[in-house]
Design a protein around this motif. Structure first.
Motif, short mmCIF file in Angstrom:
data_model
loop_
_atom_site.label_atom_id
_atom_site.label_comp_id
_atom_site.label_asym_id
_atom_site.label_seq_id
_atom_site.Cartn_x
_atom_site.Cartn_y
_atom_site.Cartn_z
N ASN A 248 5.56 -7.62 -4.95
CA ASN A 248 5.81 -6.18 -5.04
C ASN A 248 4.67 -5.48 -5.77
O ASN A 248 4.14 -4.46 -5.31
N ASP A 249 4.26 -6.04 -6.91
CA ASP A 249 3.21 -5.42 -7.72
C ASP A 249 1.87 -5.45 -6.99
O ASP A 249 1.14 -4.44 -6.98
N HIS A 250 1.56 -6.59 -6.38
CA HIS A 250 0.26 -6.73 -5.74
C HIS A 250 0.12 -5.79 -4.54
O HIS A 250 -0.86 -5.03 -4.45
N VAL A 251 1.09 -5.82 -3.62
CA VAL A 251 0.99 -4.99 -2.42
C VAL A 251 1.08 -3.51 -2.79
O VAL A 251 0.39 -2.66 -2.22
N GLY A 252 1.90 -3.19 -3.79
CA GLY A 252 1.96 -1.81 -4.27
C GLY A 252 0.61 -1.34 -4.77
O GLY A 252 0.19 -0.20 -4.49
N GLY A 253 -0.09 -2.19 -5.50
CA GLY A 253 -1.42 -1.84 -5.98
C GLY A 253 -2.41 -1.64 -4.84
O GLY A 253 -3.25 -0.72 -4.88
N VAL A 254 -2.32 -2.48 -3.81
CA VAL A 254 -3.20 -2.34 -2.65
C VAL A 254 -2.98 -0.98 -1.98
O VAL A 254 -3.94 -0.29 -1.61
N ILE A 255 -1.72 -0.56 -1.85
CA ILE A 255 -1.42 0.72 -1.22
C ILE A 255 -1.94 1.87 -2.08
O ILE A 255 -2.51 2.85 -1.58
N LEU A 256 -1.73 1.79 -3.37
CA LEU A 256 -2.18 2.86 -4.27
C LEU A 256 -3.69 3.03 -4.22
O LEU A 256 -4.22 4.15 -4.32
N GLN A 257 -4.41 1.93 -4.06
CA GLN A 257 -5.88 2.01 -3.97
C GLN A 257 -6.33 2.54 -2.62
O GLN A 257 -7.36 3.22 -2.52
N ALA A 258 -5.56 2.26 -1.56
CA ALA A 258 -6.00 2.60 -0.20
C ALA A 258 -5.75 4.07 0.15
O ALA A 258 -6.41 4.61 1.04
N PHE A 259 -4.79 4.71 -0.52
CA PHE A 259 -4.41 6.07 -0.14
C PHE A 259 -4.46 7.00 -1.35
O PHE A 259 -4.04 6.64 -2.46
N ASP A 260 -4.94 8.21 -1.10
CA ASP A 260 -4.92 9.24 -2.14
C ASP A 260 -3.55 9.92 -2.17
O ASP A 260 -2.88 10.07 -1.14
N ASP A 261 -3.18 10.37 -3.35
CA ASP A 261 -1.97 11.19 -3.52
C ASP A 261 -0.75 10.53 -2.90
O ASP A 261 -0.03 11.10 -2.07
N GLU B 252 -1.02 -15.81 4.40
CA GLU B 252 -2.25 -15.54 3.64
C GLU B 252 -2.14 -14.14 3.05
O GLU B 252 -1.78 -13.18 3.74
N GLN B 253 -2.48 -14.00 1.78
CA GLN B 253 -2.32 -12.73 1.11
C GLN B 253 -3.19 -11.64 1.71
O GLN B 253 -2.77 -10.48 1.83
N SER B 254 -4.40 -12.01 2.12
CA SER B 254 -5.30 -11.01 2.68
C SER B 254 -4.74 -10.41 3.97
O SER B 254 -4.89 -9.22 4.25
N ALA B 255 -4.06 -11.25 4.77
CA ALA B 255 -3.45 -10.75 6.00
C ALA B 255 -2.29 -9.80 5.68
O ALA B 255 -2.11 -8.77 6.35
N VAL B 256 -1.54 -10.09 4.65
CA VAL B 256 -0.45 -9.21 4.23
C VAL B 256 -1.01 -7.86 3.79
O VAL B 256 -0.52 -6.80 4.19
N ASP B 257 -2.06 -7.88 2.99
CA ASP B 257 -2.63 -6.64 2.46
C ASP B 257 -3.15 -5.75 3.59
O ASP B 257 -2.90 -4.54 3.61
N ALA B 258 -3.85 -6.36 4.54
CA ALA B 258 -4.42 -5.58 5.63
C ALA B 258 -3.33 -4.96 6.51
O ALA B 258 -3.42 -3.79 6.92
N LYS B 259 -2.28 -5.74 6.80
CA LYS B 259 -1.21 -5.23 7.65
C LYS B 259 -0.40 -4.16 6.93
O LYS B 259 0.06 -3.18 7.54
N ALA B 260 -0.23 -4.30 5.62
CA ALA B 260 0.49 -3.28 4.86
C ALA B 260 -0.23 -1.94 4.94
O ALA B 260 0.40 -0.88 5.13
N ILE B 261 -1.55 -1.96 4.80
CA ILE B 261 -2.33 -0.72 4.91
C ILE B 261 -2.20 -0.13 6.32
O ILE B 261 -2.03 1.09 6.49
#
Length: 405
Positions: A125-138, A84-93
């Protein structure tokens, strides 16, 4: 982070074609051997990855064992999530949170064996990268040499994420190149030669000559302890001790002093070859380095090799002493090797051995001893021990050193 499994990636095995499966099976067996005291860890060697399901085991302890297993290119502690994509996004963060520092760089590295999942490799790659960029500053994307590489492996039974990758020992799985007999002294060189043989896939059995009362029990224990150090790379090693006292006494009595060492080593080689033939060995390994000591000249090697047609392999032949010592320190055999317990290679050593022994003279001098009878008697007294990781044979080193002072 509590990891679910360790994902192991193969090195040279990817080039083995039709033999690949047998190489992977051997690697799986070797991994199980080094993890013998982690019975809860389940090892699953697949065609492109090996999965070690931890079942609650300490990942650091398991990875410390994997670090020495030949045939592994690298490995990563991984966490598993559902498809599930949502599970991937949460674990990546969650994974990046543990390592995040302002200004750091990262990239997403997606691999897929499950091609039915919704996103392609590049889309993930693009999706999870975007999730990380939104979750963290700098934090910034960098494709070459990022601070953190987040691996996302999409497989049929789930999606595995990891943010740490550790280099393996490379080489070939021990056992894939056949069996060889290692002539193990108590010195610096032969354990290093054994290590290099194992790195190329050779299953080594250690052959050690002992000569009581001229050599001590501590010298024998030291050789067994050195063998124990090397079990870190294969899980267990057979140690073969060969009584050599009578041979050395007879050689000393009947052979001219300058040829003592040459004839003794011819006898050692005969015995090692006989053991190889009994135990289906394909070659003999030793720790000789060309020109390092008086007995390791081309002429000496010729005179000694004369007793057999079996291959004699010398992994250290072109190395200098400092190179050998560096490896001995790396594999943790150096401190043991320099403990001053005499082995049978040093007793009865003449002050001026022949550095260029004549082959015909060697053969003539050797006729003065009962070669066949001495070999048969020594083989009858052979003792074999299977040495496993964690076994010790010397007393605590503090006690050993105290005794030496």
């Amino acid at each position: 982070m509590k990891y679910d499994e360790i994902m192991v990636r193969y090195g040279e095995l990817s080039t083995k074609g039709k033999n690949r499966k047998s190489f992977i099976d051997r690697l799986g067996s070797n991994v199980r051997n080094v993890l013998h005291d982690y019975p809860e860890v389940k090892v699953h060697p697949d065609h492109d990855r090996m999965h070690l399901v931890l079942n609650g085991s300490d990942s650091d302890g398991v990875m410390a064992r994997l670090q020495n297993v030949f045939g592994i290119e690298n490995y990563s502690p991984s966490v598993k999530v559902d498809l599930e994509q949502s599970a991937v996004d949460a674990k990546a963060i969650e994974l990046l949170t543990e390592q995040y520092q302002p200004g750091m760089t990262f990239k997403i590295d997606t691999r897929r064996s499950n091609h039915h999942f919704g996103l392609s490799t590049y889309e993930m790659n693009d999706h999870v990268g975007g999730v990380i960029l939104q979750a963290f500053d700098d934090i910034h994307v960098q494709m070459k040499h990022p601070d953190v590489t987040l691996r996302v492996e999409v497989r049929n039974n789930g999606i595995f994420l990891s943010s740490h990758t550790f280099d393996g020992a490379m080489g070939m799985p021990v056992g894939t190149a056949g069996k060889g007999m290692m002539m193990l002294s108590g010195g610096i060189d032969s354990p290093v030669a054994a290590y290099l043989a194992m790195k190329r896939g050779v299953q080594v059995e250690m052959v050690h000559f002992f000569s009581p009362p001229y050599t001590s029990q501590q010298a024998l224990d030291k050789a067994m302890e050195l063998t124990g150090k090397l079990t870190a790379y294969t899980g267990k090693i057979r140690f073969i001790q060969v009584p050599f006292t009578k041979i050395q006494e007879e050689v000393k009595e009947k052979v001219p002093e300058g040829y003592l060492m040459t004839v003794q080593r011819r006898m050692m080689l005969r015995l090692t070859v006989a053991l190889a033939e009994q135990r289906h060995g394909l070659g003999i390994f030793n720790g000789e380095s060309l020109g390092q000591v008086a007995s390791q000249t081309m002429e000496s090697m010729l005179a000694i090799n004369d007793v057999t047609a079996m291959p004699i392999l010398r992994p250290l032949v072109s190395m200098d002493k400092n190179e050998i010592i560096d490896i001995a320190k790396k594999i943790d055999t150096f401190d043991l090797s320099v403990l001053p317990f005499e082995d049978c290679c040093t007793i009865f050593a003449p002050p001026a051995p022949k550095t260029r022994p004549n082959l015909e003279r060697t053969r003539e001098f050797e006729k003065r001893i009962d070669v066949d009878g001495l070999v048969a008697e020594a083989l009858a007294g052979v003792k074999m021990t299977e040495i496993k990781p964690g076994e010790t044979f010397l007393n605590q080193q503090e006690d050993v050193f105290a005794e030496l002072l």
